[in-house]
Design a protein around this motif. Structure first.
Motif, short mmCIF file in Angstrom:
data_model
loop_
_atom_site.label_atom_id
_atom_site.label_comp_id
_atom_site.label_asym_id
_atom_site.label_seq_id
_atom_site.Cartn_x
_atom_site.Cartn_y
_atom_site.Cartn_z
N ARG A 127 0.87 -1.35 -0.02
CA ARG A 127 -0.04 0.02 0.06
C ARG A 127 0.94 1.24 -0.09
N LEU A 130 2.10 1.90 -3.50
CA LEU A 130 1.39 2.11 -4.36
C LEU A 130 0.81 3.79 -4.17
N ASP A 131 0.97 4.16 -2.81
CA ASP A 131 0.68 5.54 -2.48
C ASP A 131 1.56 6.50 -2.99
#
Length: 142
Positions: A127, A130-131
Motif C-alpha cells: 500500500r 502504491l501511494d
C-alpha cells in the motif's frame, strides 16, 4: 538558476530507464488486447486519435507523424474493420473526414479498459509503495 547535484541527471536517467523497461515488459498485456480486436499496435494508435467528428487525412498524417499515403493505408485498414469511415466535410464538399464509427468508439473503450488493468507487478505492491507511485505519477501528470 541553481545547479543540480552531479548525480541528478544520472538518477533521472535511471528512473526513466526503469519506467521504460517496465512499460516494455508489460507490452504483451496491451498487445493481447489489440490482437483480440485483430489490431496491430499502429492500428490501435491510429484509432485512438480518431473521434466521432472526423479529421481530414492530412491532419491525421501530421498527428500520426507519417505521410498522407501511409495515413490513407491505415484508414483503409480501420475502415475495412468497421472501426472508421470517411464522410464529406460539412464545410467543404471536396474534403473527406475520417471518423471513428460506433464500433470504433466501442473498441477504443474496450482497449482503454484493458490498458488500464494494472499488471500483477503493480497489483502486488504494498500500500505505501502504491501511494508513493500514485503521488509521483500525479506530479508527472501536472
Amino acid at each position: 538558476m541553481p545547479t543540480l547535484p552531479p548525480d541528478e541527471p544520472v538518477r533521472a536517467a535511471e528512473a526513466w530507464r526503469l519506467m521504460f523497461d517496465f512499460l516494455m515488459r508489460s507490452a504483451p498485456q496491451r498487445l493481447e488486447a489489440q490482437q483480440k480486436h485483430e489490431l496491430t499496435p499502429n492500428d490501435s494508435r491510429a484509432l485512438f486519435l480518431l473521434d466521432a467528428d472526423g479529421k481530414p487525412i492530412g491532419a491525421l498524417a501530421r498527428e500520426w507523424g507519417c505521410d498522407p499515403s501511409t495515413a490513407t493505408w491505415l484508414v483503409d485498414r480501420l475502415e475495412r474493420s468497421g472501426l472508421a469511415d470517411r464522410v464529406p466535410s460539412p464545410s467543404d464538399r471536396r474534403v473527406k473526414l475520417v471518423r471513428a464509427t460506433e464500433k470504433g468508439i466501442a473498441t477504443k473503450n474496450d482497449l482503454l479498459a484493458a490498458y488500464h488493468r494494472p499488471p500483477p507487478e503493480i497489483e502486488n505492491l504494498p500500500r505505501g509503495d502504491l501511494d508513493a507511485l500514485i503521488r509521483i505519477c500525479r506530479k508527472l501528470q501536472a
